[in-house]
Write a protein that holds these residues in place. Structure first.
Motif, PDB file in Angstrom:
ATOM      1  N   LEU A  10      50.186 -86.553 -67.323  1.00 16.45           N
ATOM      2  CA  LEU A  10      49.566 -86.765 -68.637  1.00 16.45           C
ATOM      3  C   LEU A  10      48.727 -85.554 -69.024  1.00 16.45           C
ATOM      4  CD1 LEU A  10      48.411 -90.490 -68.264  1.00 16.45           C
ATOM      5  CD2 LEU A  10      50.313 -89.640 -69.651  1.00 16.45           C
ATOM      6  N   TRP A  11      47.955 -85.056 -68.071  1.00 20.54           N
ATOM      7  CA  TRP A  11      47.083 -83.917 -68.370  1.00 20.54           C
ATOM      8  C   TRP A  11      47.916 -82.689 -68.764  1.00 20.54           C
ATOM      9  CZ3 TRP A  11      42.802 -82.119 -69.998  1.00 20.54           C
ATOM     10  CH2 TRP A  11      42.444 -80.775 -69.776  1.00 20.54           C
ATOM     11  N   LYS A  12      49.021 -82.441 -68.074  1.00 18.91           N
ATOM     12  CA  LYS A  12      49.855 -81.287 -68.382  1.00 18.91           C
ATOM     13  C   LYS A  12      50.421 -81.381 -69.797  1.00 18.91           C
ATOM     14  CE  LYS A  12      51.168 -80.213 -63.608  1.00 18.91           C
ATOM     15  NZ  LYS A  12      52.255 -80.231 -62.606  1.00 18.91           N
ATOM     16  N   LYS A  13      50.822 -82.588 -70.228  1.00 18.48           N
ATOM     17  CA  LYS A  13      51.344 -82.761 -71.583  1.00 18.48           C
ATOM     18  C   LYS A  13      50.240 -82.556 -72.616  1.00 18.48           C
ATOM     19  CE  LYS A  13      54.341 -85.902 -72.595  1.00 18.48           C
ATOM     20  NZ  LYS A  13      55.011 -87.205 -72.801  1.00 18.48           N
ATOM     21  N   PHE A  14      49.067 -83.119 -72.326  1.00 22.02           N
ATOM     22  CA  PHE A  14      47.936 -82.989 -73.249  1.00 22.02           C
ATOM     23  C   PHE A  14      47.521 -81.524 -73.360  1.00 22.02           C
ATOM     24  CE2 PHE A  14      43.224 -83.285 -73.942  1.00 22.02           C
ATOM     25  CZ  PHE A  14      43.272 -83.820 -75.219  1.00 22.02           C
ATOM     26  N   ARG A  15      47.438 -80.853 -72.228  1.00 24.68           N
ATOM     27  CA  ARG A  15      47.030 -79.451 -72.219  1.00 24.68           C
ATOM     28  C   ARG A  15      48.073 -78.571 -72.899  1.00 24.68           C
ATOM     29  NH1 ARG A  15      42.368 -76.961 -72.373  1.00 24.68           N
ATOM     30  NH2 ARG A  15      42.570 -74.781 -71.735  1.00 24.68           N
ATOM     31  N   ALA A  16      49.348 -78.903 -72.699  1.00 23.02           N
ATOM     32  CA  ALA A  16      50.427 -78.112 -73.301  1.00 23.02           C
ATOM     33  C   ALA A  16      50.345 -78.145 -74.824  1.00 23.02           C
ATOM     34  CB  ALA A  16      51.774 -78.639 -72.824  1.00 23.02           C
ATOM     35  N   ALA A  17      50.030 -79.327 -75.377  1.00 28.20           N
ATOM     36  CA  ALA A  17      49.908 -79.441 -76.836  1.00 28.20           C
ATOM     37  C   ALA A  17      48.773 -78.566 -77.343  1.00 28.20           C
ATOM     38  CB  ALA A  17      49.673 -80.906 -77.216  1.00 28.20           C
ATOM     39  N   GLN A  18      47.649 -78.556 -76.640  1.00 36.95           N
ATOM     40  CA  GLN A  18      46.520 -77.710 -77.028  1.00 36.95           C
ATOM     41  C   GLN A  18      46.891 -76.233 -76.915  1.00 36.95           C
ATOM     42  OE1 GLN A  18      42.434 -79.077 -75.748  1.00 36.95           O
ATOM     43  NE2 GLN A  18      43.666 -80.251 -74.304  1.00 36.95           N
ATOM     44  N   ASP A  19      47.591 -75.897 -75.837  1.00 36.29           N
ATOM     45  CA  ASP A  19      47.946 -74.489 -75.623  1.00 36.29           C
ATOM     46  C   ASP A  19      48.804 -73.949 -76.767  1.00 36.29           C
ATOM     47  OD1 ASP A  19      46.530 -74.468 -73.295  1.00 36.29           O
ATOM     48  OD2 ASP A  19      48.277 -74.738 -71.977  1.00 36.29           O
ATOM     49  N   VAL A  20      49.704 -74.789 -77.279  1.00 40.48           N
ATOM     50  CA  VAL A  20      50.550 -74.355 -78.399  1.00 40.48           C
ATOM     51  C   VAL A  20      49.677 -73.961 -79.584  1.00 40.48           C
ATOM     52  CG1 VAL A  20      52.229 -75.119 -80.124  1.00 40.48           C
ATOM     53  CG2 VAL A  20      52.565 -75.698 -77.706  1.00 40.48           C
ATOM     54  N   PHE A  21      48.701 -74.817 -79.914  1.00 44.51           N
ATOM     55  CA  PHE A  21      47.823 -74.549 -81.058  1.00 44.51           C
ATOM     56  C   PHE A  21      46.959 -73.316 -80.809  1.00 44.51           C
ATOM     57  CE2 PHE A  21      43.492 -74.938 -82.706  1.00 44.51           C
ATOM     58  CZ  PHE A  21      43.742 -74.865 -84.072  1.00 44.51           C
ATOM     59  N   PHE A  22      46.270 -73.289 -79.676  1.00 48.19           N
ATOM     60  CA  PHE A  22      45.317 -72.211 -79.432  1.00 48.19           C
ATOM     61  C   PHE A  22      46.024 -70.871 -79.215  1.00 48.19           C
ATOM     62  CE2 PHE A  22      42.540 -75.836 -78.350  1.00 48.19           C
ATOM     63  CZ  PHE A  22      41.481 -75.531 -79.195  1.00 48.19           C
ATOM     64  N   GLN A  23      47.224 -70.895 -78.680  1.00 48.82           N
ATOM     65  CA  GLN A  23      47.970 -69.646 -78.543  1.00 48.82           C
ATOM     66  C   GLN A  23      48.341 -69.092 -79.910  1.00 48.82           C
ATOM     67  OE1 GLN A  23      51.325 -69.901 -75.925  1.00 48.82           O
ATOM     68  NE2 GLN A  23      52.066 -67.840 -76.403  1.00 48.82           N
ATOM     69  N   ALA A  24      48.769 -70.001 -80.806  1.00 47.65           N
ATOM     70  CA  ALA A  24      49.103 -69.567 -82.169  1.00 47.65           C
ATOM     71  C   ALA A  24      47.851 -69.033 -82.864  1.00 47.65           C
ATOM     72  CB  ALA A  24      49.691 -70.736 -82.955  1.00 47.65           C
TER      73      ALA A  24
END
Length: 411
Positions: free
Chosen positions: A249-263
Motif C-alpha cells: 500500500l505504501w509503495k502505491k501511495f508513494r508512487a502516486a506522489q512521486d509522479v506529481f512531485f517529479q513533474a
C-alpha cells in the motif's frame, strides 16, 4: 582320589570333598574331581577373590557416592547371600564383617540424601513461588511478545525443578497455569482488536491511494502539494494495515506522489533556468541600490528607491535557491531608506516643534514669576519661603533645559 590338599581356610579330602572353615565351623562347599587337589583349591580361592572384589567395589561406590543408599542396601543383601552360600575358599567371615560395617555408612548416606532432597525441595518451592509471582504479573501486562516468550521460559524452568508435596505442587501449578491461560486469552483478544484495526486501516489507505493517484496528474503545484500533505497526515492517522499488505500500500501511495512531485520538480527546474537571467538583472539593480548606503540624504534616497523598486519588480522571478539571498539584500536597503525617512520626519514635525516652543514659553514665564517671588522673599529675609522658592525654581529650570534640548532636535 588318594591325595589330600589343605588351604588356610579349608581343605579337599581323599574323596574330593571341598570344605571351608567359618566361625560356625567347617562346611562342605562342593566336590573336586576335575584335576589335582591344588587346582581345585586354586579355583575355589578365585571364587573367594571374586566375592572380595565385589565387597571392595561396593565399599568404593558407597564411599564415592556413585550408588544410592537403597541400591547399596540391596547390593549388600545380595552379596551377603552370596557369601552365606558361597562355594569359595577364604575368610568369608571377614567379608561379612566388612558388609556389616557398610550399614552405618548406608544409613548416613540415606540421611544425607534425605537432607539434600529436603534442601532441594525448599529451593524448588522458593523457585516455583517466584515463577508463579512473575507469571501472574505477566498475565496482567501488555507486553505481548516478550510476555509470551518469558512464560515459555518459566515453563521450562518449572519442568526442571523437582516436585513438592502433591498439595503444594498442585496449588502452585494451578496458579501458574491460570496466569498462562489469562495472558494467552488477553493476548488473543488484543491481537483480535489489532487485526480489526489493521483491516480498517487497510480500507482507509486504499481510499487514500485512489485520491493520491487522481491528483498525480495535477499541474496546480501549490494547492496540490498541500492536498498531498493532508493525505499524508490522514495516512499516518490511519495506523498500520496488515503486515502482508502495508508495504504494498505504501509503495502505491508513494508512487502516486512521486509522479506529481517529479513533474513539479521538472517544471521548477525549467523555470529556474529561465529565472537565472532575472537573477543577473537583480544583481545589477542591487549594485545601484546598495550605493544608497549609508543613507545621508533621506529625501534623495527615497526618490531613488522608488525607481529601484520599480526596476526590481519588473526584473521578475528568480530561482528558488537565489531568492532568499537577493531578497535579504534588497530588504536591507529598503529598511535603511525607510528608517532614515522616519527619523527625518520626526525631527521636522511642525506640530511637535510648535508644542516644544509653547512649552519653553510657559516654562520661561513660570521661572520669571518664581524669580520675582524669590527676590521679595530675600528682601523679607523669609528663609523658609526662600528655600521652597529656590527648589521650585531649580525644578522648573530643569524642565526648561529638557524642552530646549527637544526643540534643538527639531531644528
Amino acid at each position: 582320589m588318594g591325595e589330600v590338599a589343605t588351604h588356610a581356610w579349608g581343605r579337599i579330602d581323599e574323596d574330593g570333598n571341598v570344605f571351608v572353615r567359618t566361625a560356625d565351623g567347617e562346611r562342605q562347599i562342593g566336590q573336586w574331581k576335575a584335576g589335582s587337589p591344588e587346582e581345585g583349591l586354586a579355583m575355589y580361592s578365585r571364587r573367594y577373590d571374586g566375592l572380595a572384589t565385589e565387597v571392595m567395589l561396593l565399599e568404593k561406590r558407597l564411599e564415592g557416592g556413585s550408588v544410592s543408599p537403597d541400591d547399596a542396601s540391596k547390593a549388600v543383601d545380595t552379596v551377603r547371600q552370596q557369601i552365606t552360600d558361597a562355594q569359595a575358599l577364604g575368610d568369608l567371615d571377614s567379608l561379612s564383617v566388612r558388609l556389616d560395617a557398610l550399614t552405618p555408612a548406608i544409613d548416613k548416606a540415606r540421611e544425607e540424601r534425605k537432607a539434600e532432597r529436603a534442601a532441594k525441595t525448599a529451593e524448588a518451592e522458593v523457585a516455583k513461588n517466584r515463577i508463579v509471582t512473575e507469571a501472574e504479573k505477566i498475565a496482567e501486562s501488555t507486553d505481548w511478545k516478550n510476555g509470551a516468550d518469558r512464560l515459555r521460559e518459566l515453563l521450562e524452568e518449572w519442568k526442571a525443578l523437582p516436585r513438592l508435596s502433591k498439595s503444594a505442587d498442585d496449588a502452585l501449578w494451578h496458579r501458574f497455569s491460570s496466569a498462562r491461560t489469562t495472558h494467552t486469552r488477553r493476548r488473543k483478544a488484543h491481537f483480535g482488536e489489532v487485526a480489526v484495526a489493521r483491516e480498517g486501516a487497510q480500507r482507509t489507505k486504499e481510499k487514500l491511494i485512489v485520491e493520491a493517484e487522481a491528483l498525480s496528474s495535477s499541474t496546480e503545484w501549490g494547492p496540490t502539494a498541500g492536498k498531498y500533505r493532508d493525505l499524508m497526515t490522514q495516512w499516518k492517522k490511519a495506523g498500520s494495515a496488515p503486515r502482508n499488505v502495508e508495504d504494498k500500500l505504501w509503495k502505491k501511495f508513494r508512487a502516486a506522489q512521486d509522479v506529481f512531485f517529479q513533474a513539479r520538480d521538472e517544471v521548477n527546474t525549467a523555470l529556474d533556468a529561465e529565472y537565472a537571467v532575472n537573477a543577473d538583472k537583480k544583481l545589477e539593480i542591487l549594485v545601484d541600490a546598495e550605493k544608497l548606503l549609508p543613507v545621508t540624504d533621506p529625501e534623495a534616497a527615497r526618490k531613488a528607491w522608488h525607481d529601484i523598486a520599480d526596476r526590481w519588480e519588473a526584473a521578475g522571478k528568480v530561482p528558488r535557491d537565489r531568492m532568499g539571498e537577493l531578497e535579504a539584500r534588497i530588504r536591507t536597503v529598503e529598511d535603511a531608506v525607510r528608517v532614515a525617512g522616519e527619523k527625518k520626519w520626526k525631527s521636522t514635525d511642525p506640530e511637535k516643534s510648535a508644542r516644544a516652543d509653547d512649552m519653553i514659553g510657559k516654562l520661561q514665564r513660570a521661572i520669571d514669576e518664581v524669580q520675582a517671588k524669590l527676590v521679595k522673599a530675600e528682601a523679607a529675609k523669609d528663609a523658609k519661603k526662600m528655600k521652597d522658592l529656590q527648589a521650585d525654581l531649580d525644578s522648573k529650570q530643569a524642565f526648561l533645559d529638557m524642552a530646549k534640548k527637544a526643540q534643538a532636535d527639531f531644528s
